[in-house]
Write an enzyme that holds these catalytic residues in place. Structure first.
Site, PDB file in Angstrom:
ATOM      1  N   GLY A  36      52.232  49.365 -12.407  1.00 15.35           N
ATOM      2  CA  GLY A  36      53.050  48.264 -12.893  1.00 15.35           C
ATOM      3  C   GLY A  36      52.491  46.876 -12.741  1.00 15.35           C
ATOM      4  NE  ARG A  46      38.538  33.529  -9.501  1.00 17.44           N
ATOM      5  CZ  ARG A  46      37.574  34.187 -10.122  1.00 17.44           C
ATOM      6  NH1 ARG A  46      36.974  35.207  -9.498  1.00 17.44           N
ATOM      7  NH2 ARG A  46      37.192  33.843 -11.330  1.00 17.44           N
ATOM      8  CE  LYS A  77      53.597  36.249 -19.919  1.00 17.80           C
ATOM      9  NZ  LYS A  77      53.342  36.174 -21.374  1.00 17.80           N
ATOM     10  CE  LYS A 106      43.562  34.747   1.942  1.00 12.51           C
ATOM     11  NZ  LYS A 106      44.251  34.375   3.174  1.00 12.51           N
ATOM     12  N   GLY A 107      44.735  39.947  -2.594  1.00 14.68           N
ATOM     13  CA  GLY A 107      45.759  40.957  -2.851  1.00 14.68           C
ATOM     14  C   GLY A 107      47.120  40.354  -2.612  1.00 14.68           C
ATOM     15  N   GLY A 116      50.365  42.038  -4.008  1.00 16.93           N
ATOM     16  CA  GLY A 116      51.516  42.876  -4.337  1.00 16.93           C
ATOM     17  C   GLY A 116      52.415  43.196  -3.162  1.00 16.93           C
ATOM     18  CD  GLU A 117      51.849  46.592  -0.667  1.00 13.46           C
ATOM     19  OE1 GLU A 117      53.087  46.546  -0.521  1.00 13.46           O
ATOM     20  OE2 GLU A 117      51.254  47.585  -1.128  1.00 13.46           O
TER      21      GLU A 117
END
Length: 739
Positions: free
Chosen positions: A467, A628, A633, A702-703, A705-706
């Site tokens: 997703g 970064r 969006k 860094k990521g 989603g969490e």
């Protein structure tokens, strides 16, 4: 090597696969039309603990169209070799050996499977299978007295300084116990597997966040080489963590296909998702704080109890935040798991950290109220530039900036600090804040890049996309690195035949696979540039390769527009049909030079109806230090989705178990409440600019989603306290708790 112009990265572009999804042309696991496929329906146990004494399949087998009923009575023995490669963090204990014995370990355990020519026939026949049990007394309640603790898993303890002594001598002490109810993922797409055998080779179309983990697990179960298993999963309709490992239904589908000699499709029902594919475990979290009168933390002592299954022991990173989030010199932790007669818990968005944040950030808010200090100021007074658990500086830690931006954007200074002081008609209005963090995970990854003579590129990696928009963000990276327009680049994923990738979980996809994509595209671009500057017939012949850039598929010398040619012209002249490279990323080994985390601050405003006790979120703001941002969006979408999930966690979602038999009484979306549009009226996300973190990944990410999910629940809970003056320490916050 000259830096490439960045036209796609950083632009708020729409999803490249969006049209496929909204027109129904995206094939999810159950959508694949496999010739000759028949249907399987799992029969679930109706007790939580005991053994099967008899199975009567005569009526089921008599139904026209039924091909086979498989149970432990006639299933072949399976290998079930140890296979840590199938999990990012393998649970301790034994996997559930489906159909291998007569033992029942939890309510809803698969005990048989019916295979029939049509789904309707299989469903009807499954209802005709008669199973007798010898039930035993089960334990399914974490709060019940006298439960065993940590058997056989040793406790996880941590200590820094002298926490008990520091706590005893602290000027201000606070102790509270926070409880978080079990939660289920409830993604839109149910789990499904289609399995087909061709001789000794197995192909599965599966809902999974890790095709190569599924490949490895099924190979181990059936005793065949991993290369004899192919796993295909191009689209995943949401998962939030519960598709990161292999669950019994995938083995059942493959077993049924082998036993019938036909491709088999198995789709779990919504009700079965509550028993078959894990959940966020319930927790009891006691926290004791000690500080001075100015709010400087001296000690934090954490005591945690979490549910797990009896046959596997699941643990997650729930202790990390308490060790590094604040500059606390004395910290003690005891983390215990409680084996229950339930199926194994698993990761759910913001795993571990979201649980810890509710306790820690609620306690900080309680301390701020006790001391009469602005909750923002209390957090700033306990900020740290160094990870106190590792003695390392953070690669970046812009939490102060997150809080200050949030104060301005949320208009925090307009807040009356006195609880229950602000009204809007019959509604009490409150605002709350919480911070969060999540560790930056990187794992090795590969990506294959091919540039064809027509000037189009194909990039492939065996990653997944549940997703967040993996195909889109990877296409953005590749387009800029190759100097192509987005429409000239195709990114493909979700097939175990593709180059190796880690699990699509833990916010590691962009840092890991994105770095491999960048590496492969850089290599291919340099390969093309080398070909051009060494080709006597090229306008770029003799140019310094470091002065050549590519834009819109055209190689040119920087500052000299006349010396240029397209990829297509270069390849055609050299009789090349394509160029191809394999990109790779390997994270540094050994101790790092910095501690890697993403950070965020969440602000919430709630309204609580005085007469009804109903709490509703009115607005939320999240401000994040997440490195970064490749796709603004998509990043905004991730944050808004996490806020919606956090609203569910705090105010709505709770798995209710009948502890007499282990049955989940609200195993459906009518009774298990999830947020809808009316619950999420005004959500905003801000990502700090100039956040590139090259310690975290070569591409500076860094990521995210969490981390966007971590601080939501305590921010809402703190707002509820500010609105009502009532501190609720148990999630979800129910109407009864506020009346």
């Amino acid at each position: 090597m000259s830096p490439q112009p960045q036209a796609a990265v950083g632009a708020p572009l729409s999803r490249v696969d969006g049209r496929l999804k909204v027109t129904g042309k995206a094939d999810y696991s159950a959508d694949h039309d496999i010739r000759g496929a028949v249907h399987a329906v799992v029969v679930d146990s109706s007790i939580a603990l005991g053994r099967i004494t008899a199975i009567d399949t005569r009526t089921a087998l008599a139904q026209p169209g039924v091909l086979k009923v498989i149970s432990h009575l006639d299933a072949p023995r399976l290998e079930y070799r140890d296979n840590p490669g199938a999990f990012m963090d393998p649970p301790v204990g034994e996997r559930l050996h489906v159909f291998q014995d007569d033992r029942v370990r939890f309510y809803g355990q698969p005990v048989a499977v019916v295979v029939a020519r049509t789904l309707e026939t299989a469903q009807h026949a499954a209802g005709q299978v008669r199973i007798s049990y010898e039930a035993e007394k089960s334990s399914t309640d974490l709060t019940a007295p006298g439960l065993p603790v940590n058997d056989p898993l040793p406790p996880q303890n941590y200590e820094r300084g002298n926490p008990e002594e520091a706590l005893a001598s602290a000027e201000v002490r606070l102790e509270a116990t926070y409880r978080l109810g079990r939660m289920h993922h409830n993604a839109m797409e149910p789990h499904a597997t289609i399995a087909r055998w061709d001789g000794d080779r197995l192909t599965v179309w599966d809902k999974t966040q890790w095709v190569q983990g599924t490949q490895s697990e099924l190979a181990a179960v059936f005793g065949i080489p991993p290369e004899s298993v192919r796993v295909v999963s191009p689209f995943v309709g949401g998962a939030f963590g519960n598709a990161a490992r292999v669950w019994p239904h995938s083995t059942v589908a493959a077993l049924a296909a082998r036993e019938t000699g036909r491709p088999v499709k198995l789709v779990l029902t919504r009700k079965q998702l509550y028993y078959a594919v894990g959940f966020r475990p319930a927790y009891e979290y006691t926290l004791r704080l000690g500080s001075n009168r100015s709010g400087r933390l001296a000690a934090m002592v954490h005591g945690l109890r979490a549910e797990t299954s009896t046959y596997e022991h699941f643990v997650e990173g729930v202790v990390s935040a308490g060790q590094m989030l604040y500059a606390t010199p004395h910290v003690g932790q005891k983390y215990r798991t409680v084996p229950l007669d339930v199926n194994t818990p698993t990761y759910m968005r913001g795993p571990g950290y979201a649980t810890a944040a509710f306790a820690i950030e609620s306690a900080l808010d309680e301390l701020a109220h006790e001391l009469g200090i602005n909750p923002i100021e209390l957090r700033l007074r306990n900020e740290t530039e160094e990870d106190p658990s590792k003695g390392l500086p953070f690669s970046t830690r812009r939490l102060r900036e997150c809080l200050r931006v949030g104060v301005d954007e949320f208009h925090w200074d307009r807040r009356n600090p006195t609880p229950r002081s602000t009204r809007d008609g019959d509604r009490l209005i409150g605002t709350g804040v919480a911070v969060g963090c999540y560790h930056t995970v990187r794992l090795g990854a590969q990506a294959r890049v091919r540039l064809d003579a027509d000037g189009t590129a194909l990039v492939e990696s065996a990653s997944s996309d549940m997703g967040p928009g993996t195909c889109t963000s990877m296409t953005q990276l590749a387009a800029d690195a190759l100097g192509l327009n987005m429409r000239r680049v195709t990114f493909r994923l979700g097939d175990s035949l593709m180059p190796a990738s880690p699990p699509h979980s833990g916010s590691l996809t962009m840092a890991s696979i994105g770095s491999a994509v960048q590496d492969g595209c850089d290599k291919l671009r340099q390969q093309a540039i080398k070909l051009a500057v060494e080709d006597e017939d090229s306008p770029l012949y003799g140019a310094d390769a470091d002065d050549v850039v590519v834009l819109h598929g055209r190689l040119r010398v920087r500052g000299n527009q006349a010396r240029a040619e397209t990829y297509g012209q270069l390849l055609a002249r050299n009789n090349r049909t394509h160029l191809e490279t394999l990109g790779s990323f390997t994270p540094p080994s050994g101790p790092g030079r910095s501690s890697l985390y993403a950070f965020g601050a969440t602000f919430a405003e709630v309204a609580v109806d005085v007469r009804l006790g109903l709490a509703r979120v009115r607005r939320m703001l999240g401000v994040y230090d997440a490195g970064r941002i490749i796709s603004p969006k998509l990043a905004e979408s991730q944050a808004l989705g996490a806020m919606a999930g956090g609203i569910g966690q705090t105010l709505l979602e709770h798995t209710v178990t009948d502890h007499r038999d282990g049955r989940i009484v609200n195993a459906n979306l009518a009774d298990y409440l999830v947020p809808v549009n009316a619950d999420v009226p005004d959500l905003r996300a801000v990502y700090l600019d100039n956040g590139e973190d090259l310690d975290a990944a070569p591409i500076g990410v860094k990521g995210l989603g969490e981390v966007v999910a971590v601080g939501v629940a305590p921010a809402i809970a703190n707002a509820v306290f500010h609105a009502t003056g009532r501190r609720v320490r148990e999630l979800p916050i129910t109407i009864e708790a506020l009346l």
